[in-house]
Design an enzyme around this catalytic site. Structure first.
Site, PDB file in Angstrom:
ATOM      1  N   GLY A 226      24.555  19.631 -16.221  1.00 35.23           N
ATOM      2  CA  GLY A 226      24.961  18.401 -16.893  1.00 35.23           C
ATOM      3  C   GLY A 226      24.995  17.228 -15.931  1.00 35.23           C
ATOM      4  O   GLY A 226      24.756  16.075 -16.319  1.00 35.23           O
ATOM      5  N   ALA A 227      25.278  17.526 -14.670  1.00 39.99           N
ATOM      6  CA  ALA A 227      25.362  16.447 -13.683  1.00 39.99           C
ATOM      7  C   ALA A 227      24.003  15.768 -13.498  1.00 39.99           C
ATOM      8  O   ALA A 227      23.932  14.577 -13.205  1.00 39.99           O
ATOM      9  CB  ALA A 227      25.885  16.992 -12.356  1.00 39.99           C
TER      10      ALA A 227
ATOM     11  N   GLY B 147      57.201  -3.433 -10.577  1.00 39.96           N
ATOM     12  CA  GLY B 147      57.550  -3.545 -11.995  1.00 39.96           C
ATOM     13  C   GLY B 147      56.316  -3.921 -12.796  1.00 39.96           C
ATOM     14  O   GLY B 147      55.177  -3.675 -12.391  1.00 39.96           O
ATOM     15  N   GLY B 148      56.564  -4.556 -13.931  1.00 38.62           N
ATOM     16  CA  GLY B 148      55.461  -4.935 -14.810  1.00 38.62           C
ATOM     17  C   GLY B 148      54.466  -5.858 -14.130  1.00 38.62           C
ATOM     18  O   GLY B 148      53.309  -5.968 -14.566  1.00 38.62           O
TER      19      GLY B 148
END
Ligand code: HXC
Length: 510
Positions: free
Chosen positions: A404-405, A169-170
């Site tokens: 770009g790498a 859960g939370g």
């Protein structure tokens, strides 16, 4: 007087029993240690100082007023790991399933506040059934108070979570906001909604282990940074990790004695790169050969294996390593590896840990799944993380640094301090074959011409010297002397001072 002393002892004995011997036995029968046993193994012997041992809940609903166990399901305090201070909380599953009440939360918040104020890491041991059902919204409020402090502590003191039982859960969001999450195989799980809710809502049938066990979170979701066989191993490994980290963001990481010559020459590295540029090799070999005593603490070992992240020491000082792994997906960058490395780089930068980047990257992974998954934004995370980092950055390009790498992997242009290349480095917009097929499209039908163009492109760009001529590579180094060169580089950067322009905070692509 004697009676009072005896009463204190009796009360302590009762508190230490938590939910009682029957529940302790049941915890042991599942292969789990108790909250206190875990603290004992985590901290140096006899170093634990407890807070709030007698704190009890204030709930009066559902008959709770008749059960008020001392400590209310969480053991909190501080102690030392190899002599260095840490704060710790350890949820006690034997008391109301370790569930979090208003007072249980107050105990955690107290040590979070003290850790921030006094500048020491927080280690949280999670073993809990979640919100204390009898308390309702008071428990939810308690969680949110803990969350707020996790956020305030982020980047101020290291926060480490151990998941050693249920975390559902939370409740998962407190560990989620810490720097590292470690799980124990077979006895821990984390999910936002459990198998029953999943079945009701989506009709999927899944076990707790499949949904949120250690394997899921270390291999598929990357929520967890590592998984261990049992409680004992997990606690020992967290001790090892803490040794690499500073106590807070104003201190340098600890300097350890080292017994390894900083100038150690590794001749075997001269032949690490295979003749064929498409043949993989194991980048971990380079990491181990550079590190003091070959010691490497890997983070997220089982996730996005095309990039390697973790800690080594050089001349006794912690260094974060980010390295492309040519053995997996040729070492390309993709969504998962970019996210993994970006988070690691940001952790290092928060805590003044210098970064060593080892580059062999053919580019970003092409494909619809990558584009639809938002590789543009995820790749930008890594680029952003490197570009904003002000810690010392030393980069070694061993082979490919394409496109770009090349820019992303701690290039000179992103304020790399030392950018070295091995003679085997190839720094180009793309591989020779792909480049030739684009710029000599007209010759595509003529294999001889294409071969000649490819050779021409290779001669021109498949080396580090064009970049070195431009000053984008500071020096082309012998592979064998990488440890010496890198150690000296970091040594020269120990007083580095670099500040980014004032801002409230940045807006990293999320
Ligand atoms: C109060 C709890 C409890 C809880 C367990 N116990 N969870 N008491 N509040 N949340 C108690 C049980 O009554 C039992 O008490 C003891 O802990 C051990 O529980 P068992 O069920 O016997 O253990 P086990 O079979 O191992 O199952 C563990 C469990 C299960 C899977 C965690 O107890 C369970 O499903 N609990 C409820 C989980 C839950 O729904 N929590 C709320 C989630 S919502 P005795 O006296 O018999 O020893 C949430 C929101 C957070 O957490 C939001 C934050 C923003």
């Amino acid at each position: 007087m004697k009676d009072i002393l005896q009463e204190l002892q009796d009360r302590r004995d009762v508190a230490r029993l938590g939910g009682g011997q029957r529940r302790i036995d049941s915890q042991h029968a599942r292969g789990k240690l108790t909250a206190r046993e875990r603290i004992e193994l985590l901290l140096d012997e006899d170093s634990f100082e407890e807070f709030d041992m007698f704190k009890a809940h204030r709930c009066t609903d559902f008959g709770m007023e008749n059960q008020k166990p001392a400590g209310d399901g969480v053991v909190t305090g501080w102690g030392t790991i190899n002599g260095r201070m840490v704060y710790v909380f350890s949820q006690d599953f034997t008391v109301f399933g370790g569930s979090l009440s208003e007072t249980h939360a107050e105990k955690i918040c107290k040590i979070q506040d003290m850790a921030i104020q006094n500048g020491a890491p927080i280690i949280g041991i999670n073993d809990s059934g979640g919100a204390r059902i009898q308390e309702g919204v008071a428990s939810l409020a308690g969680y949110a108070e803990v969350f707020q402090r996790n956020i305030m502590a982020s980047g101020v003191v290291p926060q480490i979570s151990l998941i050693m039982g249920p975390c559902a859960g939370g409740a998962v969001y407190s560990p989620a906001m810490t720097d590292f999450i470690f799980m124990v195989k077979d006895t821990s799980y984390m999910f936002v909604t459990g198998p029953d809710v999943v079945k009701t809502v989506t009709n999927e049938v899944v076990t707790a282990e499949e949904l949120g066990g250690a394997s899921t979170h270390t291999k598929k979701s990357s929520v967890a940074d590592g998984a261990f066989e049992n409680d004992v191993e997990a606690l020992a490994e967290v001790r090892r990790l803490v040794d690499f980290l500073p106590l807070n963001n104003r201190e340098k990481p600890p300097v350890r004695p080292f017994f390894d010559e900083p100038g150690r020459v590794e001749e075997s590295l001269d032949t690490l790169i295979p003749e064929n540029p498409n043949t993989p090799y194991d980048m971990k070999e380079l990491i181990h050969k550079v590190a003091d005593e070959g010691d490497f603490y890997e983070i997220q070992e089982d996730y996005a294996k095309n990039i390697i992240t973790g800690f080594i020491r050089l001349e006794g000082q912690t260094v974060g390593v980010v390295a492309n792994q040519p053995m997996i997906l040729a070492g390309c960058l993709d969504i998962d590896s970019s996210r993994k490395a970006a988070r690691f780089v940001r952790f290092c930068d928060c805590f003044e840990i210098p970064i060593l980047t080892l580059v062999d990257v053919p580019g970003f992974l092409p494909g619809t799944s990558q584009e639809y998954g938002g590789v543009i934004k995820h790749g930008a995370k890594l680029l952003f993380a490197y570009g904003e980092a002000t810690v010392p950055k030393v980069t070694v390009i061993t082979r490919k640094a394409y496109g770009g790498a090349y820019d992303v992997m701690a290039s000179k242009h992103l304020r790399g301090d030392f950018n070295y290349a091995w003679p085997t480095a190839e720094i180009a917009v793309m591989g020779a074959k792909g480049a030739t097929e684009i710029i000599h499209r007209a010759d595509l039908g003529d294999a001889d011409k294409i071969a000649a163009h490819t050779k021409d492109y290779e001669d021109r760009f498949a080396n580090p010297f064009v970049a070195a001529e431009k000053g984008f590579i500071d020096e082309v180094i012998q592979p064998r002397s990488t440890r010496r060169r890198v150690s000296r580089a970091f040594a020269s950067l120990r007083n580095k001072k670099l500040e980014n322009p004032w801002k409230k905070h940045d807006n990293i692509p999320l």
